[in-house]
Enzyme design. Structure first.
Site, short mmCIF file in Angstrom:
data_model
loop_
_atom_site.label_atom_id
_atom_site.label_comp_id
_atom_site.label_asym_id
_atom_site.label_seq_id
_atom_site.Cartn_x
_atom_site.Cartn_y
_atom_site.Cartn_z
N TRP A 234 0.82 -1.22 0.00
CA TRP A 234 0.00 0.00 0.00
C TRP A 234 0.85 1.27 0.00
O TRP A 234 1.87 1.32 0.69
CB TRP A 234 -0.84 -0.02 1.26
CG TRP A 234 -1.44 1.29 1.68
CD1 TRP A 234 -0.84 2.27 2.41
CD2 TRP A 234 -2.77 1.75 1.40
NE1 TRP A 234 -1.71 3.31 2.60
CE2 TRP A 234 -2.90 3.02 1.99
CE3 TRP A 234 -3.86 1.21 0.71
CZ2 TRP A 234 -4.08 3.76 1.92
CZ3 TRP A 234 -5.04 1.95 0.64
CH2 TRP A 234 -5.14 3.20 1.24
N ASP A 237 -0.06 9.21 0.90
CA ASP A 237 0.48 10.55 0.62
C ASP A 237 1.90 10.61 0.07
O ASP A 237 2.79 9.92 0.60
CB ASP A 237 0.55 11.37 1.91
CG ASP A 237 -0.70 11.31 2.72
OD1 ASP A 237 -1.68 10.70 2.31
OD2 ASP A 237 -0.68 11.90 3.83
N SER A 297 3.11 11.52 7.55
CA SER A 297 3.54 12.40 6.46
C SER A 297 4.39 13.57 6.91
O SER A 297 4.33 14.01 8.06
CB SER A 297 2.31 12.93 5.72
OG SER A 297 1.77 11.90 4.94
N ARG A 356 -0.41 17.04 12.66
CA ARG A 356 0.46 16.25 11.79
C ARG A 356 0.78 16.90 10.45
O ARG A 356 0.15 17.85 10.04
CB ARG A 356 -0.19 14.89 11.52
CG ARG A 356 -1.57 14.93 10.93
CD ARG A 356 -2.12 13.52 10.75
NE ARG A 356 -3.49 13.52 10.28
CZ ARG A 356 -4.56 13.53 11.07
NH1 ARG A 356 -4.40 13.54 12.39
NH2 ARG A 356 -5.77 13.54 10.57
C1 FRU Z 1 -3.38 12.02 4.85
C2 FRU Z 1 -2.94 11.35 6.14
C3 FRU Z 1 -2.00 12.26 6.88
C4 FRU Z 1 -1.19 11.30 7.70
C5 FRU Z 1 -1.06 10.13 6.77
C6 FRU Z 1 -1.00 8.81 7.45
O1 FRU Z 1 -3.79 11.15 3.87
O2 FRU Z 1 -4.07 11.02 6.92
O3 FRU Z 1 -2.63 13.26 7.63
O4 FRU Z 1 0.04 11.83 8.05
O5 FRU Z 1 -2.18 10.18 5.90
O6 FRU Z 1 -0.69 7.80 6.55
#
Ligand code: FRU
Length: 684
Positions: A234, A237, A297, A356
């Site tokens: 998988w 981002d 991310s 985040r």
């Molecule tokens: C966005 C997200 C981010 C997070 C990441 C986790 O798609 O939800 O906010 O850092 O994916 O995989």
């Protein structure tokens, strides 16, 4: 004096001409493809037990042997016998190492070490893992300390006296004799990694090993032709999109071991031209107390030839910001003082749970970071700004932009993945709001144009009515930008969205990146154009110009699933457009109707994309320019990207056509004229 010289000459001639004792055995990894250099007795070990077979068992599990060949004793399972190595002298650290599988009854099946002079058995090792069903035939590594025998001449004997039918054989490979300190350290790590439950500190080696052992199972011919996807498993981002050491680096959220979201690592690819990408090892694994639930991310920055990654450590009930650095752009070391921002630096209105996706940039010797956040009192989104002089000590600087009940319709709740950059003489904030009410994409992406006040850390002069979606398709989320070596602002996004069934999960990989796009701001509008480098991959040009009335037509030779299509459409009726991925009873439509471009994948997904309550039709308002609309369409196996009127609007979506659905057709209700140019996009 003379006598001493005489003695030295005698000693030299005595020992100098005697060949020094061997410190290695012959054919230690059976790479000759047979038993050369070993002495076989009995029937268990014949040349045909040396094999290059890589999997075993009904589920095709991997032996994980080294090199091309290994000894697969199962071929003569019920037979008995011994296999004796050449003699060697114990030196260096006095450690031996090898791989072993099978050998359930270890009183009868083992590896012994014998004195070369007396043939006395000195020590033995067996497969201690045999009774764990996941390890019986997969190799584990033995690290064998025989330093108490330092200086002795010895040999190894593989002994199989087991005639039962329960793992009554030995598999062995990769004998390493007289390890150096460096080799010992290396094989100790290998031993841990092979156990599948790597001790703390070896998670990165373990996941990279998993990828190298399993990625080949993915059928590359079923992957996208020119869009990034994970090696296996998988992805979501884009992360750490940056130009470093002469190359474009793109990292991504990655769960290599499954086709659904899970423990987040940072996958890594590099490219010279944004089109042809090469995989590098996983850069970050979730292996520290502050990122144990995922390395989420973030972004990257090249600071004086050192690559900095800024990412979110996800831990239960908290998210914190962390740093990792690299000098070669491949191997990253997490900063000892991590996390660099935790809840103690947060203003009272910011949630510690939803905090985040740091994006960092430098201006006038100061570093700035924006982070996605949720307001504690009402759950609306907000973007926090931090400031630092040295990258490790960060102060909260201001709230860049904040959602209210008035913005809820467009901007929903929590805002993820912010990016802030100057384009022309204004600042653009892009972000991904969650839970936008009634939106076809519950998780949407928007851009906001304003002016950045560096004193207050606020984005000012925002025209709320000008806030627009970045993309009008179904599959576009968490975009991130970078500035390349030519000063261009380039954006890439995850070509999927949350709560959708990933179209290719059954093929062992899921999630793609969009085509990277150059951004410009024209009249306050974000303009996206595919990187011009894509033109270097054009082949087999086809053109056509025609008018049709109330009919569908195709063009000889114009078909395929890896294409660029330039279409000028002059509509003069109620509907006119193009059908893509046309097969038996399937097609994806892009057409002009009543001031809109409509994208319709209702019959383009083979029923695979229905998990969210969406109707698979999206429409975007467009203006005709001199009576025409210009579409630049990119097809790859599972995607359609439509750039409308020079990139003023874009529709990005995944599709799931049958493999033979390669047709392209033009259709009208009423009359329309078409000017068409198509190319195959071929990246080898
Ligand atoms: C966005 C997200 C981010 C997070 C990441 C986790 O798609 O939800 O906010 O850092 O994916 O995989």
């Amino acid at each position: 004096m003379k006598k001493e010289l005489f003695m030295i000459i005698i000693m030299f001639s005595l020992f100098g001409c005697v060949s020094s004792p061997k410190t290695q055995i012959s054919n230690p990894s059976f790479e000759t493809g047979d038993l050369s250099g070993w002495i076989a007795e009995g029937e268990a070990f014949t040349d045909d037990v040396i094999t290059s077979k890589i999997t075993y068992g009904p589920h095709n599990r991997f032996f994980e042997h080294e090199g091309q060949y290994h000894l697969h004793g199962a071929i003569n399972a019920s037979k008995t016998g011994t296999l004796t190595s050449s003699t060697f002298r114990i030196t260096n650290t006095g450690y031996i190492s090898f791989l072993i599988g099978g050998g359930a009854n270890y009183n009868l099946a083992y590896i012994g070490l014998y004195d070369a002079k007396t043939d006395e058995e000195l020590s033995r090792r067996h497969n201690t893992m045999f009774d764990d069903p996941t390890h019986t035939d997969g190799y584990v590594r033995v690290i064998w300390d025989v330093s108490d025998l330092m200086g002795q001449d010895v040999y190894l004997k593989i002994v199989d006296n087991d005639t039962s039918d329960y793992y009554s054989y030995l598999n062995v490979d990769d004998f390493r004799i007289n390890l150096t300190e460096e080799e010992l350290a290396h094989f100790q790590v290998d031993a841990l990694v092979r156990l599948g439950h790597p001790a703390e500190g070896y998670e990165l080696e373990a996941i990279n090993r998993y990828i190298s052992m399993n990625a080949w199972k993915i059928d590359e011919s079923l992957k996208m032709n020119y869009h990034v996807t994970g090696q296996i498993g998988w992805i979501n981002d884009p992360n750490g999109f940056v130009h470093f050491n002469g190359q474009h680096h793109l990292f991504y959220q990655h769960n290599p071991k499954d086709v659904v979201w899970g423990p987040m690592h940072w996958g890594h690819v590099v490219s010279d031209d944004f089109i042809k990408w090469e995989y590098l090892p996983i850069a970050l694994a979730p292996n520290k107390p502050y990122d144990s639930e995922g390395a989420f991310s973030g972004s990257a920055l090249d600071i004086d030839g050192k690559l900095y990654l800024f990412y979110t450590g996800n831990i239960p009930n908290r998210q914190v910001q962390a740093i990792a650095t690299s000098t070669d752009g491949i191997n990253f070391i997490k900063y000892e003082g991590n996390p660099v921002i935790d809840e103690t630096t947060l203003p009272p209105h910011a949630s510690a749970v939803d905090f985040r996706d740091p994006k960092v940039w430098e201006k006038d010797g100061m570093y700035y970071m924006v982070v996605g956040s949720r307001q504690v009192q009402n759950n609306y989104g907000q973007i926090l700004m931090f400031r630092s002089e040295n990258l490790t000590n960060w102060d909260y600087h201001g709230t860049l932009y904040q959602g209210t009940s008035a913005t809820f319709d467009k901007l929903g709740y929590m805002w993820e993945c912010p990016d802030v950059f100057k384009l022309g003489d204004r600042y653009v904030l892009i972000m991904s709001p969650q839970q936008v009410p009634g939106h076809r994409n519950y998780n949407s992406t928007v851009y906001v144009v304003g002016d950045l006040n560096y004193e207050t850390g606020e984005l000012e002069n925002i025209d709320y009515h000008a806030i627009d979606e970045i993309d009008y398709g179904f599959d576009f989320y968490a975009p991130q930008t970078m500035v390349d070596d030519q000063g261009r602002r380039i954006m890439v996004a995850w070509m999927q969205s949350w709560n959708r069934e990933p179209v290719t999960a059954h093929l062992g990989f899921s999630g793609f990146m969009t085509l990277p796009r150059v951004l410009d701001l024209e009249d306050g509008k974000l303009i996206q154009r595919p990187v011009p480098e894509i033109k270097n991959y054009r082949q087999n040009k086809t053109t056509a110009q025609f008018s049709i009335t109330n009919r569908t037509r195709s063009i000889e030779g114009m078909e395929g699933d890896s294409k660029e299509i330039l279409l000028t459409l002059i509509p003069d009726g109620s509907r006119a457009g193009i059908k893509l991925f046309v097969g038996d009873n399937e097609e994806t439509l892009v057409y002009y109707e009543d001031g809109h471009i409509v994208f319709d994948r209702t019959n383009g997904t083979n029923g695979r994309i229905n998990s969210e309550a969406i109707n698979n039709i999206t429409r975007v308002p467009v203006e005709l320019i001199d009576g025409a609309v210009e579409l630049r369409i990119f097809l790859d196996k599972y995607s359609v990207e439509v750039f409308i009127n020079g990139g003023q609007r874009v529709i990005t979506s995944t599709v799931f056509p049958s493999q033979n659905a390669q047709g392209i057709e033009f259709f009208t209700q009423g009359t329309a004229s078409f000017i068409v140019e198509t190319y195959d996009i071929i990246v080898d």
